[in-house]
Design a protein around this motif. Structure first.
Motif, short mmCIF file in Angstrom:
data_model
loop_
_atom_site.label_atom_id
_atom_site.label_comp_id
_atom_site.label_asym_id
_atom_site.label_seq_id
_atom_site.Cartn_x
_atom_site.Cartn_y
_atom_site.Cartn_z
N PHE A 162 0.95 -1.26 0.00
CA PHE A 162 -0.16 0.03 -0.01
C PHE A 162 0.87 1.12 0.09
CE2 PHE A 162 -2.94 2.74 2.77
CZ PHE A 162 -3.40 3.53 1.74
N VAL A 163 1.11 1.93 -1.02
CA VAL A 163 1.91 2.87 -1.42
C VAL A 163 0.95 4.30 -1.40
CG1 VAL A 163 3.96 1.73 -1.87
CG2 VAL A 163 2.34 2.61 -3.62
N GLY A 164 1.28 5.38 -1.26
CA GLY A 164 0.39 6.40 -1.48
C GLY A 164 1.32 8.19 -0.90
N ALA A 165 0.37 8.76 -1.26
CA ALA A 165 0.93 10.24 -1.09
C ALA A 165 -0.60 11.12 -0.49
CB ALA A 165 1.31 11.10 -1.97
N ASP A 166 -0.39 11.95 0.28
CA ASP A 166 -1.51 12.69 0.93
C ASP A 166 -1.00 14.08 1.26
OD1 ASP A 166 -4.32 13.19 1.01
OD2 ASP A 166 -4.73 11.21 2.33
N TRP A 167 -2.21 14.79 1.87
CA TRP A 167 -2.04 16.01 2.69
C TRP A 167 -2.17 15.80 4.18
CZ3 TRP A 167 -5.31 19.95 -0.96
CH2 TRP A 167 -4.48 20.00 -2.09
N PHE A 168 -1.27 16.20 4.82
CA PHE A 168 -1.41 16.15 6.29
C PHE A 168 -1.42 17.59 7.09
CE2 PHE A 168 0.40 12.45 4.54
CZ PHE A 168 -0.69 11.52 4.92
N CYS A 169 -1.56 17.74 8.52
CA CYS A 169 -1.13 18.90 9.16
C CYS A 169 0.14 18.54 9.78
CB CYS A 169 -2.22 19.35 9.83
SG CYS A 169 -2.70 18.39 11.23
N ALA A 170 0.83 19.54 10.38
CA ALA A 170 1.79 19.48 11.26
C ALA A 170 1.68 18.81 12.64
CB ALA A 170 2.49 20.70 11.28
N ASP A 171 2.46 18.30 13.20
CA ASP A 171 2.24 17.57 14.40
C ASP A 171 1.98 18.59 15.55
OD1 ASP A 171 2.47 15.25 13.22
OD2 ASP A 171 4.73 15.08 13.70
N ASP A 172 1.09 18.26 16.67
CA ASP A 172 1.04 19.27 17.91
C ASP A 172 0.66 20.76 17.36
OD1 ASP A 172 1.78 17.01 19.32
OD2 ASP A 172 3.99 17.58 18.84
N LEU A 173 -0.29 20.75 16.54
CA LEU A 173 -1.01 22.13 16.12
C LEU A 173 -1.71 22.67 17.26
CD1 LEU A 173 -1.68 22.62 12.41
CD2 LEU A 173 0.18 23.56 13.53
N LEU A 200 -1.49 3.38 9.80
CA LEU A 200 -1.17 2.32 9.20
C LEU A 200 -0.94 0.96 9.96
CD1 LEU A 200 1.28 4.12 6.40
CD2 LEU A 200 -1.04 3.08 5.97
N GLU A 201 0.01 1.08 10.84
CA GLU A 201 0.28 -0.24 11.53
C GLU A 201 -0.91 -0.52 12.25
OE1 GLU A 201 3.41 1.50 14.17
OE2 GLU A 201 5.06 1.12 12.62
N THR A 202 -1.89 0.23 12.89
CA THR A 202 -3.18 -0.16 13.35
C THR A 202 -3.89 -0.83 12.44
OG1 THR A 202 -2.95 1.50 15.04
CG2 THR A 202 -5.19 0.69 14.76
N ALA A 203 -3.80 -0.50 11.13
CA ALA A 203 -4.78 -1.05 10.38
C ALA A 203 -4.10 -2.33 9.76
CB ALA A 203 -4.86 -0.24 8.96
N GLY A 204 -2.92 -2.66 10.00
CA GLY A 204 -2.42 -4.03 9.69
C GLY A 204 -1.27 -4.13 8.64
N PHE A 205 -0.64 -2.93 8.68
CA PHE A 205 0.57 -2.73 7.72
C PHE A 205 1.82 -2.78 8.45
CE2 PHE A 205 -2.98 -1.17 5.49
CZ PHE A 205 -2.92 -1.72 3.99
N GLU A 206 2.89 -3.29 7.67
CA GLU A 206 4.19 -3.07 8.15
C GLU A 206 4.75 -1.92 7.42
OE1 GLU A 206 6.06 -4.18 10.65
OE2 GLU A 206 4.95 -5.89 11.12
N VAL A 207 5.25 -0.67 8.13
CA VAL A 207 5.43 0.59 7.48
C VAL A 207 7.07 0.68 7.03
CG1 VAL A 207 5.53 3.23 7.48
CG2 VAL A 207 3.78 1.86 8.63
N GLU A 208 7.32 0.84 5.76
CA GLU A 208 8.85 0.63 5.30
C GLU A 208 9.35 1.99 5.10
OE1 GLU A 208 9.04 -1.30 1.58
OE2 GLU A 208 8.08 -3.08 2.28
N SER A 209 8.45 3.07 5.08
CA SER A 209 9.01 4.57 5.13
C SER A 209 7.92 5.38 4.76
CB SER A 209 9.94 4.76 3.81
OG SER A 209 9.27 4.69 2.68
N VAL A 210 8.30 6.47 5.72
CA VAL A 210 7.12 7.78 5.64
C VAL A 210 8.17 8.98 5.20
CG1 VAL A 210 5.47 9.28 6.78
CG2 VAL A 210 5.42 6.71 7.10
N GLY A 247 2.83 14.39 2.26
CA GLY A 247 3.91 13.48 2.45
C GLY A 247 3.35 12.04 1.89
N CYS A 248 4.26 11.17 1.75
CA CYS A 248 3.99 9.64 1.42
C CYS A 248 4.43 8.68 2.02
CB CYS A 248 4.83 9.77 -0.15
SG CYS A 248 6.32 10.28 -0.25
N TRP A 249 3.91 7.29 1.86
CA TRP A 249 4.31 6.26 2.55
C TRP A 249 4.64 5.08 1.51
CZ3 TRP A 249 -0.41 8.42 2.39
CH2 TRP A 249 -1.48 7.74 1.87
N VAL A 250 5.36 4.09 2.14
CA VAL A 250 5.55 2.89 1.84
C VAL A 250 5.06 1.83 2.77
CG1 VAL A 250 6.84 1.19 0.50
CG2 VAL A 250 6.98 3.65 -0.04
N ALA A 251 4.19 0.91 2.61
CA ALA A 251 3.87 -0.04 3.55
C ALA A 251 3.41 -1.52 2.77
CB ALA A 251 2.74 0.32 4.52
#
Length: 295
Positions: A173-184, A215-225, A287-291
């Protein structure tokens, strides 16, 4: 949905969340023709290498995702939030895979079906469907990708879990999306992120730092973010977004009361500056991810 109703619902996060299917469908019905003038058949931002034009950068990004997913000829892939099918066609041509694209906007599904024919078109299927209620059985797909689409789902955990349900164990499951900064703070979110969400009809975005946990909660092993700017220059996007907003403003000139109203045009004109300012301030993150699905 009438434009006046759309404008009322999109005004608040609650309206966009509680009526997300209708709001997103209406938004993309309205903006698809003008977006095609700027973005052609791939409605997403990208990272740029020096000298690259938009479509080259988009293809580079799409191929990067396909390579990280290990997609190959004979694979059955799912494109979640497929737009009008530009990325699906490019991924199918590049990998030799068969791609099913799902999209909550019926107008875009109809456009996608009309656009993609020929040898590659025979390996493409476009379906009107909700990412949080995918109409497929367990483990039907060898891999899944999504490009700047899951931000439109009000429940990201459920959307990720749906992807995990329909992809085979070990599938990417690979992808890209829009997120907000942490702890806003709530005030910073309201100042920087909410205007962007309102303009683009997005219910709410999640913090970038929460992606791995979701992603991990959904059942994925995350390779990179990673972030887009880890891979290239994001600045060219802002000129293109401004072009898109200008196209929207031009399309509204002289429009009658049954077309896009002035307030809708004003909302679209504000979208590019809202996204640009939030990203350059570090409040919105692309950001994008590989899982991979755990076995």
């Amino acid at each position: 949905m009438q434009n006046t109703e759309y404008l009322e619902l999109v005004e608040t996060a609650g309206g966009r969340e509680n009526h997300y299917a209708r709001v997103v469908d209406r938004y993309y019905e309205l903006v698809t023709p003008m977006c095609r003038d700027v973005w052609s058949d791939s409605f997403h931002l990208a990272w740029f290498a020096e000298g690259q034009r938009l479509h080259e950068a988009q293809r580079t990004m799409q191929r990067w995702l396909a390579d990280r997913g290990g997609f190959t000829a004979g694979d059955e892939l799912l494109d979640v939030g497929c737009g009008i099918g530009g990325p699906a066609a490019n991924v199918a041509e590049y990998t030799g895979a068969t791609v099913t694209g799902v999209n909550i906007c019926g107008h875009q599904v109809r456009v996608a079906r009309s656009l993609h024919t020929g040898d590659v078109g025979r390996r493409l299927t476009f379906v009107e469907a909700d990412a949080m209620h995918l109409p497929y059985g367990p483990a039907e797909f060898d891999g899944v990708y999504s490009i700047e689409a899951l931000c439109y789902t009000p429940d990201k955990s459920r959307a990720y879990a749906e992807v995990a349900r329909v992809v085979k164990p070990g599938g990417a499951f690979v992808g890209a999306d829009w997120f907000c900064a942490d702890d806003l703070s709530e005030a910073d979110y309201a100042r920087w992120v909410e205007p962007m969400c309102r303009a683009f009809a997005i219910p709410r975005v999640i913090p970038f730092g929460a992606v791995r946990e979701h992603l991990e909660t959904a059942g994925f092993e995350v390779e990179s973010v990673s972030r887009y700017d880890d891979h290239g220059d994001v600045a060219p996007n802002w000129r293109l977004c401004d072009d898109n907003a200008a196209s929207a403003a031009g399309a509204g000139a002289g429009a009658g009361s049954d077309s896009r109203p002035e307030s809708f045009e004003s909302l679209l004109e504000a979208s590019a500056p809202a996204l640009r300012d939030a990203c350059t301030a570090g409040k919105v993150i692309m950001g994008c991810w590989v899982a991979r699905r755990r076995g």
